[in-house]
Design a protein around this motif. Sequence first.
Motif, short mmCIF file in Angstrom:
data_model
loop_
_atom_site.label_atom_id
_atom_site.label_comp_id
_atom_site.label_asym_id
_atom_site.label_seq_id
_atom_site.Cartn_x
_atom_site.Cartn_y
_atom_site.Cartn_z
N GLY A 7 78.16 -23.94 5.38
CA GLY A 7 76.93 -23.91 4.58
C GLY A 7 77.20 -24.41 3.17
O GLY A 7 76.43 -25.23 2.63
N ALA A 8 78.29 -23.95 2.58
CA ALA A 8 78.66 -24.38 1.23
C ALA A 8 78.94 -25.88 1.22
O ALA A 8 78.51 -26.61 0.32
N TYR A 30 88.98 -21.58 10.97
CA TYR A 30 90.10 -22.37 10.45
C TYR A 30 89.73 -23.85 10.36
O TYR A 30 90.10 -24.54 9.42
N ILE A 31 88.99 -24.33 11.37
CA ILE A 31 88.58 -25.73 11.35
C ILE A 31 87.64 -25.99 10.17
O ILE A 31 87.78 -26.98 9.45
N ALA A 32 86.68 -25.06 9.96
CA ALA A 32 85.74 -25.22 8.86
C ALA A 32 86.49 -25.26 7.53
O ALA A 32 86.18 -26.08 6.65
N GLU A 74 82.66 -16.38 8.28
CA GLU A 74 83.42 -17.12 7.27
C GLU A 74 83.25 -18.63 7.47
O GLU A 74 83.03 -19.37 6.52
N GLY A 75 83.34 -19.06 8.72
CA GLY A 75 83.18 -20.49 9.01
C GLY A 75 81.76 -20.97 8.75
O GLY A 75 81.56 -22.03 8.16
N GLY A 113 86.87 -14.59 1.21
CA GLY A 113 86.84 -13.86 2.48
C GLY A 113 85.57 -13.09 2.71
O GLY A 113 85.56 -12.08 3.40
N TYR A 114 84.45 -13.57 2.15
CA TYR A 114 83.17 -12.89 2.33
C TYR A 114 82.84 -12.69 3.80
O TYR A 114 82.34 -11.65 4.21
N GLY A 115 83.09 -13.73 4.60
CA GLY A 115 82.72 -13.66 6.01
C GLY A 115 83.46 -12.58 6.76
O GLY A 115 82.92 -11.95 7.67
N TYR A 116 84.72 -12.36 6.39
CA TYR A 116 85.51 -11.31 7.06
C TYR A 116 85.11 -9.93 6.53
O TYR A 116 84.99 -8.97 7.29
#
Lengths: 368, 306
Positions: A96-97, A154-156, A90-91, A278-281
């Motif tokens: 990347g985005a 979360y930081i990202a 997710e990060g 939430g793609y990364g999760y």
Amino acid sequence: MLQLERRPVDSSLMRWASPVLALVLTVITGFILFLAMGKDPVEGLRFFFITPISDLIGLAELGLKMAPLLLCAAGLTVCYRARIWNIGAEGHFLMGALGASAVAVQFVDADAFWVLPLVLLTGVLAGVLWAAIAAGLKTHLHCNEILTTIMLNYIALNFLLYAVHGPLKDPYGFGFPQSVMFGDSALLPALIPGTRLHIGLAFGLLAAVAVWVMFARSFIGFQLNVIGQDHRAADFAGFSARRLTWFAFLVGGATAGLAGASEVTGPIGQLVPQVSPGYGYTAIIVVFLGRMHALGIIAASALLALTFLGGEMLQIAMNMPKAVTGLFQGLLLFYLLTCDALIHYRVRFKRRAREANVMTPTTAAREA
Amino acid sequence: MEMLTNILAATVVAGTPLLLVALGELICERSGILNLGQEGMMLMGAVAGFVAALSSGSLLVGLVAAMAAGVAMSMFFGFMAITLAANQYAAGLALTIFGTGLSAFVGAGFVGESIDGFTRVAIPVLSDIPVLGRVLFDQDPLVYVSFVACAGVAFFIRRTRGGLVLRAVGEDPDAANANGLKVQAVRYMAVAFGGGMAGLAGAYLSLAYTPMWTENMTAGRGWIALALVVFATWRPGRLLLGAYLFGAASILHLVLQGLGWNSPTELLAMLPYVVTILMLVLLSWDPARTRLNTPLSLGQPYRPSH
């Protein structure tokens, strides 16, 4: 009483039947859920699983949602095979985005062929750099990668929010936190004309095939497999855990970074706070459901892409909360892990103690 | 002086949910089970507590519902991780993903509702102590519960037979089993305790900290708690310290804004997560020391061999 009995040999049939069984159980649970909410369950399941993909536009939308899932999952497969529990897709995706957008907004009026490659490359690079933080923390400072990658997610997210509220904010955007629309030269070409489906899906499929070839043919794929299955054997063979960890993280960062870049240059065309639902999760579920196998994750990403579409459909058609997507995804993973027990164990009905005693030697003999 | 007192009091409040959930995870990990589902259980506790309190009009009912929700969630995890000997990482992640989805689903109709949450109750005499009195003894009742829970957990682990059993099971389940201890049962109880505490911590957020329900309102506190347990090297005393340290980090942006330091809120909101990583770096520096403190069987599934 039900009892689990260790199988002498893991069941290869169950290895592939378990995801199907998990899906069936999820559908049954969904059926009960709709009943409990006083909705028509047959209609509900139809809206969730069939309506979204009943025409070309719908199928194109499915491909659209598949692309980021497949890209993220391909990278995570490399990590998880080596038992590196990178939860940070997710990060990587968000960075990347963000990276891609930061470049794209500089070239809104440029009309050149190199803009899009540059934008995508920046996205990949941003994902790689973000993953490199977690890799360095793991290899050199021995930090648990689960915790560091979650914190980095979360930081990202906060970086991204800062960017769309601050430096990248469209001054003429009526105060909305979003970037300017990208120029045409920074947009991904469509895969099927007339739909929103773009070339990102091809990236995803390529990544999955590349991962498959890597594990089937290359030495580094072999090393990753060995280190994942038996750390000590890898040590004896002299495989460098540090090097392999870096490799897995960087591949994970690159694919998820590309996914993020493809998302902003594809269907969205600008940077917005909710660039990822939430793609990364979800990609984590894709990897487990796809059995950490490159071809398996293609099927799994299609199914989980459908949960996003189905959730939206239920929201519109039956006035259900959008969270139904996350609910189905969680259920699916739950059932998968439960059914996976059947790979190593078989279920036996425990009879009375005396009979059980009689049975023991025979089973023991068979196992021996 | 007044401001320092206010900051310290806010630190304790911000640290309380972390302390509650981390105490549960500490017991759980001492039994050898690593439950990564804290975030999901907290969210379920938060939503269950809020919905129950809103519909019954009683905060106490809310608390009971929150703890019950946490325990129920933890039993899903326990079934997979203990009975089915599934991969604990995957099972914990599943619990978080499931809990995030289910809590948003259940709470969808309650977004925007508000409730009269727990208010401060000053303890006579003790709250008159300068500075510390207001910081520690003029808080809402759940803060006092967290003090008692922390002391109770410390006492349980170090001074009781149950604590000894717990540690034995976490360090060497085979030896514990050989000595007639029921490893699986002990682990189920530890997991259930963890679930109850996570539910309580979630309820603290939705009934005391910000008396309302919003999706994902835990904002990663469940994960921070997992880092906290490592930080505390599995000791309750250090856990208390750590929780307030992280509490301070999470209100730092409010303090800085109060001082007229105008930084973008999004950048300041990163602070607790950055602090968590820095703490992990400091503590993991020496891998040998971490290994020495970690319960030996942590994260490894166990099935009795007979």
